[in-house]
Motif scaffolding. Structure first.
Motif, PDB file in Angstrom:
ATOM      1  N   LEU A  29       0.783   4.407   1.074  1.00  8.26           N
ATOM      2  CA  LEU A  29      -0.368   4.717   0.231  1.00  8.26           C
ATOM      3  C   LEU A  29      -0.566   6.346  -0.048  1.00  8.26           C
ATOM      4  N   SER A  30      -0.588   6.620  -1.253  1.00 11.29           N
ATOM      5  CA  SER A  30      -0.628   7.946  -1.531  1.00 11.29           C
ATOM      6  C   SER A  30      -1.938   8.439  -2.394  1.00 11.29           C
ATOM      7  N   ASP A  31      -2.284   9.848  -2.222  1.00 17.72           N
ATOM      8  CA  ASP A  31      -3.193  10.375  -3.172  1.00 17.72           C
ATOM      9  C   ASP A  31      -2.765  11.686  -3.715  1.00 17.72           C
ATOM     10  N   SER A  32      -3.523  12.571  -4.439  1.00 12.68           N
ATOM     11  CA  SER A  32      -2.826  13.724  -4.866  1.00 12.68           C
ATOM     12  C   SER A  32      -2.226  14.781  -3.708  1.00 12.68           C
ATOM     13  N   LYS A  33      -2.989  14.569  -2.612  1.00 14.79           N
ATOM     14  CA  LYS A  33      -2.542  15.431  -1.177  1.00 14.79           C
ATOM     15  C   LYS A  33      -1.277  14.890  -0.723  1.00 14.79           C
ATOM     16  N   GLY A  34      -0.784  13.683  -0.761  1.00 13.56           N
ATOM     17  CA  GLY A  34       0.269  13.194  -0.011  1.00 13.56           C
ATOM     18  C   GLY A  34       0.338  11.726   0.170  1.00 13.56           C
ATOM     19  N   ALA A  35       1.157  11.336   0.872  1.00 15.72           N
ATOM     20  CA  ALA A  35       1.479   9.932   1.132  1.00 15.72           C
ATOM     21  C   ALA A  35       1.480   9.547   2.721  1.00 15.72           C
ATOM     22  N   ILE A  36       1.080   8.261   3.053  1.00 14.71           N
ATOM     23  CA  ILE A  36       1.278   7.637   4.484  1.00 14.71           C
ATOM     24  C   ILE A  36       2.035   6.499   4.300  1.00 14.71           C
ATOM     25  N   HIS A  37       3.018   6.311   5.401  1.00 16.11           N
ATOM     26  CA  HIS A  37       3.641   5.225   5.369  1.00 16.11           C
ATOM     27  C   HIS A  37       3.725   4.392   6.736  1.00 16.11           C
ATOM     28  N   ALA A  38       3.727   3.284   6.790  1.00 17.51           N
ATOM     29  CA  ALA A  38       3.756   2.323   8.016  1.00 17.51           C
ATOM     30  C   ALA A  38       4.480   1.193   7.807  1.00 17.51           C
ATOM     31  N   ALA A  39       5.609   0.940   8.580  1.00 20.64           N
ATOM     32  CA  ALA A  39       6.481  -0.051   8.246  1.00 20.64           C
ATOM     33  C   ALA A  39       5.701  -1.437   8.484  1.00 20.64           C
ATOM     34  N   ASP A  40       5.128  -1.681   9.441  1.00 26.83           N
ATOM     35  CA  ASP A  40       4.396  -2.768   9.932  1.00 26.83           C
ATOM     36  C   ASP A  40       3.169  -3.078   8.938  1.00 26.83           C
ATOM     37  N   GLY A  41       2.807  -2.166   8.026  1.00 26.30           N
ATOM     38  CA  GLY A  41       1.686  -2.404   7.127  1.00 26.30           C
ATOM     39  C   GLY A  41       0.356  -1.597   7.627  1.00 26.30           C
ATOM     40  N   LEU A  42      -0.355  -1.379   6.514  1.00 24.69           N
ATOM     41  CA  LEU A  42      -1.551  -0.429   6.695  1.00 24.69           C
ATOM     42  C   LEU A  42      -2.745  -1.321   6.326  1.00 24.69           C
ATOM     43  N   ASP A  43      -3.914  -1.154   7.017  1.00 22.88           N
ATOM     44  CA  ASP A  43      -5.239  -1.725   6.403  1.00 22.88           C
ATOM     45  C   ASP A  43      -6.043  -0.573   5.616  1.00 22.88           C
ATOM     46  N   PRO A  44      -6.024  -0.821   4.302  1.00 21.24           N
ATOM     47  CA  PRO A  44      -6.550   0.280   3.380  1.00 21.24           C
ATOM     48  C   PRO A  44      -8.019   0.414   3.832  1.00 21.24           C
ATOM     49  N   ILE A  99      -9.098   3.388   6.192  1.00 22.09           N
ATOM     50  CA  ILE A  99      -8.556   4.819   5.580  1.00 22.09           C
ATOM     51  C   ILE A  99      -9.490   5.172   4.447  1.00 22.09           C
ATOM     52  N   TRP A 100      -9.950   4.219   3.643  1.00 26.17           N
ATOM     53  CA  TRP A 100     -10.889   4.542   2.403  1.00 26.17           C
ATOM     54  C   TRP A 100     -12.192   4.977   2.981  1.00 26.17           C
ATOM     55  N   ARG A 101     -12.751   4.263   4.117  1.00 21.56           N
ATOM     56  CA  ARG A 101     -13.899   4.551   4.702  1.00 21.56           C
ATOM     57  C   ARG A 101     -13.999   6.104   5.295  1.00 21.56           C
ATOM     58  N   HIS A 102     -12.890   6.451   5.953  1.00 20.42           N
ATOM     59  CA  HIS A 102     -12.713   7.688   6.416  1.00 20.42           C
ATOM     60  C   HIS A 102     -12.735   8.717   5.415  1.00 20.42           C
ATOM     61  N   LYS A 103     -12.052   8.345   4.044  1.00 21.19           N
ATOM     62  CA  LYS A 103     -12.065   9.457   3.128  1.00 21.19           C
ATOM     63  C   LYS A 103     -13.414   9.667   2.528  1.00 21.19           C
ATOM     64  N   VAL A 143      -5.726  10.510   2.281  1.00 17.03           N
ATOM     65  CA  VAL A 143      -5.088   9.460   3.041  1.00 17.03           C
ATOM     66  C   VAL A 143      -4.286  10.010   4.301  1.00 17.03           C
ATOM     67  N   CYS A 144      -3.854  11.339   3.888  1.00 18.93           N
ATOM     68  CA  CYS A 144      -3.173  11.875   5.039  1.00 18.93           C
ATOM     69  C   CYS A 144      -4.064  12.488   6.255  1.00 18.93           C
ATOM     70  N   ASP A 145      -5.304  12.594   5.835  1.00 23.59           N
ATOM     71  CA  ASP A 145      -6.066  13.040   7.219  1.00 23.59           C
ATOM     72  C   ASP A 145      -6.130  12.127   8.247  1.00 23.59           C
ATOM     73  N   GLN A 197       3.789  10.613   7.747  1.00 30.71           N
ATOM     74  CA  GLN A 197       3.310  11.291   6.600  1.00 30.71           C
ATOM     75  C   GLN A 197       4.958  11.355   5.683  1.00 30.71           C
ATOM     76  N   LEU A 198       4.397  11.010   4.317  1.00 24.94           N
ATOM     77  CA  LEU A 198       5.562  11.255   3.227  1.00 24.94           C
ATOM     78  C   LEU A 198       5.196  12.100   2.064  1.00 24.94           C
ATOM     79  N   THR A 199       6.216  12.750   1.394  1.00 26.41           N
ATOM     80  CA  THR A 199       5.706  13.110   0.138  1.00 26.41           C
ATOM     81  C   THR A 199       5.543  12.324  -0.995  1.00 26.41           C
ATOM     82  N   ASN A 200       4.664  12.684  -1.924  1.00 27.53           N
ATOM     83  CA  ASN A 200       4.306  11.801  -3.036  1.00 27.53           C
ATOM     84  C   ASN A 200       5.701  11.302  -3.756  1.00 27.53           C
ATOM     85  N   ASP A 201       6.846  12.021  -3.881  1.00 20.68           N
ATOM     86  CA  ASP A 201       8.081  11.721  -4.368  1.00 20.68           C
ATOM     87  C   ASP A 201       8.625  10.802  -3.531  1.00 20.68           C
ATOM     88  N   GLU A 202       8.626  11.061  -2.178  1.00 20.05           N
ATOM     89  CA  GLU A 202       9.228   9.837  -1.330  1.00 20.05           C
ATOM     90  C   GLU A 202       8.542   8.602  -1.509  1.00 20.05           C
TER      91      GLU A 202
END
Ligand code: NAD
Length: 435
Positions: free
Chosen positions: A240-255, A258-262, A278-280, A288-293
């Motif tokens: 998942l990403s937003d304007s500040k960066g991206a996150i990655h989990a090979a096993d899957g993320l529960d959105p 993450i949304w509630r925290h934001k 999302v990076c917080d 953590q990934l960059t948006n380009d990644e």
């Protein structure tokens, strides 16, 4: 961004090929080559420090042959006449793809809305309606939310319209809060519709959701609801990403968490916008990934739900996804689209994928006009029925004609618009060559 008719497919040739194939009259081509009405003004806003500032603002009605204009209002520092024109053209196509009785329009204000106080933002929103009041309304042109405009802002705008009219006119604006006669199901509609198109595509390709990995660029309103519903359906949301960066989990993320925290931070500060990322929410197993990644990830489905021109000739070579789902408007440039098609990357196009939002906006407009309020279940059923019918026609056309889904969607839309224009009268019609 250049004029939409040169950007839609990378060049005019592709659009002209559709016109030729449909035998579209010259008059129709010329009418679709430019917007019907472009209004630009500078909205004055009294700032909290007492100073007066002016914000450039547009409302563009591209075409209203099939019904009143329909389209969102964007608040962003990059808004320009060209961008609003392109977005209004895409709205014209989108409303026709899903056979809504609307034409296409769009609005925008060149502003960094996050730099304004809540009261300044309210004055700007009300000022926009005062500036464009004459050209909007339930039978003229109906605004809705877009990037950085949400139901709070639509509530202020609907209220300002009612004050000027000196009576309630709820059908003048859609995407309103429920308490102001908004529709149940509107907030999630774009994401829900996008998932439905992805489901249809997966079904036709014989793929089960649990086999498919998905990366979502742009975890805002549309991206979040898509990700939440796709996770519930069994798709594996790996990034998942937003304007500040991206996150990655090979096993899957529960959105959802993450949304509630934001949004907890936004509520604590009583803000109109969310300032967290999302990076917080750092957790074990989350990288953590960059948006380009994120855009270069080797996933089954790359979802683009931020802004236009995300994938262009500059970065198209780095795309490793097998399929792209366009939730944003115009996230793949015309030139990049052609290169992706050549490489066999399937692009599920914006004008179909994100139509769920305008379909439920139409349902809100209908409820307002008949003075009724429907259950979320009824709204979702109507959304699903229209999208299933119209998307199936697009898929079938693409398969029967060995073409892309974008060409199929544009063919469906332009056929309907051209038919309506021809019935109003074209040179061929009066010459007796058609009609
Ligand atoms: P939004 O403002 O709620 O969300 C946009 C998100 O994109 C934000 O989280 C932002 O941080 C993120 N973002 C911005 N730049 C990014 C970047 N470079 N990399 C990664 N993320 C980035 O807006 P929205 O309403 O969700 O709209 C998103 C897109 O979907 C827009 O193109 C909009 O026109 C389109 N769309 C929205 C709707 C709707 O109903 N919301 C309907 C149709 C189309």
């Amino acid at each position: 961004m250049s004029h939409p008719n040169s950007e839609v497919f990378g060049n005019n040739d592709h659009l002209n090929a559709i016109f030729d194939q449909l035998g579209v009259a010259e008059d129709v081509r010329r009418r679709l080559a430019q917007p019907q009405q472009t209004v630009q003004t500078n909205v004055p806003v009294r700032m909290d420090d007492g100073s007066l500032q002016f914000f450039p603002a547009w409302r563009i009605r591209y075409d209203d042959t099939r019904g009143p204009g329909k389209g969102g209002i964007r608040f962003h520092p990059d808004v320009s006449a060209e961008e609003v024109t392109a977005l209004s053209f895409w709205m014209t196509i989108k409303c026709a793809v899903v056979d809504l009785p609307f034409g296409g329009a769009k609005g925008g204000v060149c502003v960094d809305p996050k730099a304004l106080s809540r009261l300044e933002l309210e004055r700007l929103s009300r000022g926009y309606i005062r500036a464009f009041h004459d050209i909007i309304g339930p039978d003229r042109d109906i605004p809705a939310p877009d990037v950085n405009t949400n139901e709070t802002i639509m509530g202020w705008m609907a209220d300002e319209f009612a004050r000027i009219e000196r009576c309630q006119v709820p059908a003048a604006v859609t995407g309103k809060p429920l308490g102001l006669r908004g529709s149940r199901g509107r907030t999630a509609a774009t994401g829900r519709g996008a998932l439905q198109v992805l489901d249809l595509w997966a079904e036709r390709r014989g793929k089960a959701p649990k086999e498919l990995s998905v990366a979502v660029q742009g975890f805002g309103n549309a991206g979040y609801h898509f990700a939440r519903l796709a996770h519930e359906r069994g798709y594996r949301i790996v990034a998942l990403s937003d304007s500040k960066g991206a996150i990655h989990a090979a096993d899957g993320l529960d959105p959802d968490p993450i949304w509630r925290h934001k949004h907890e931070i936004r509520k604590l500060k009583d803000m109109v916008y969310c300032c967290a990322s999302v990076c917080d929410k750092a957790e074990a197993g989350v990288e953590q990934l960059t948006n380009d990644e994120l855009l270069a990830m080797d996933v089954d489905v790359l979802v683009l739900a931020a802004l236009e021109d995300t994938i262009t000739e500059r970065n198209v070579a780095s795309v490793n996804a097998a399929t792209i789902l366009e939730i944003a408007n115009g996230p793949v440039s015309g030139a990049a689209d052609l290169l992706l098609t050549d490489r066999g990357v399937e692009v599920l196009p914006d004008v179909l994928v994100n139509a769920g939002g305008v379909i439920v906006s139409h349902l809100e407009w209908v409820q307002n006009r008949i003075g009724d309020s429907w259950s979320e279940e009824k709204v979702n059923q109507r959304l699903a029925a229209r999208l299933a019918r119209e998307a199936r026609l697009c898929f079938e056309y693409a398969e029967e004609n060995a073409t892309t889904l974008r060409t199929a969607a544009y063919t469906q839309a332009i056929g309907r618009i051209a038919d309506a224009m021809a019935r109003q009268g074209t040179r061929e019609y009066f010459d007796g060559a058609s009609g």
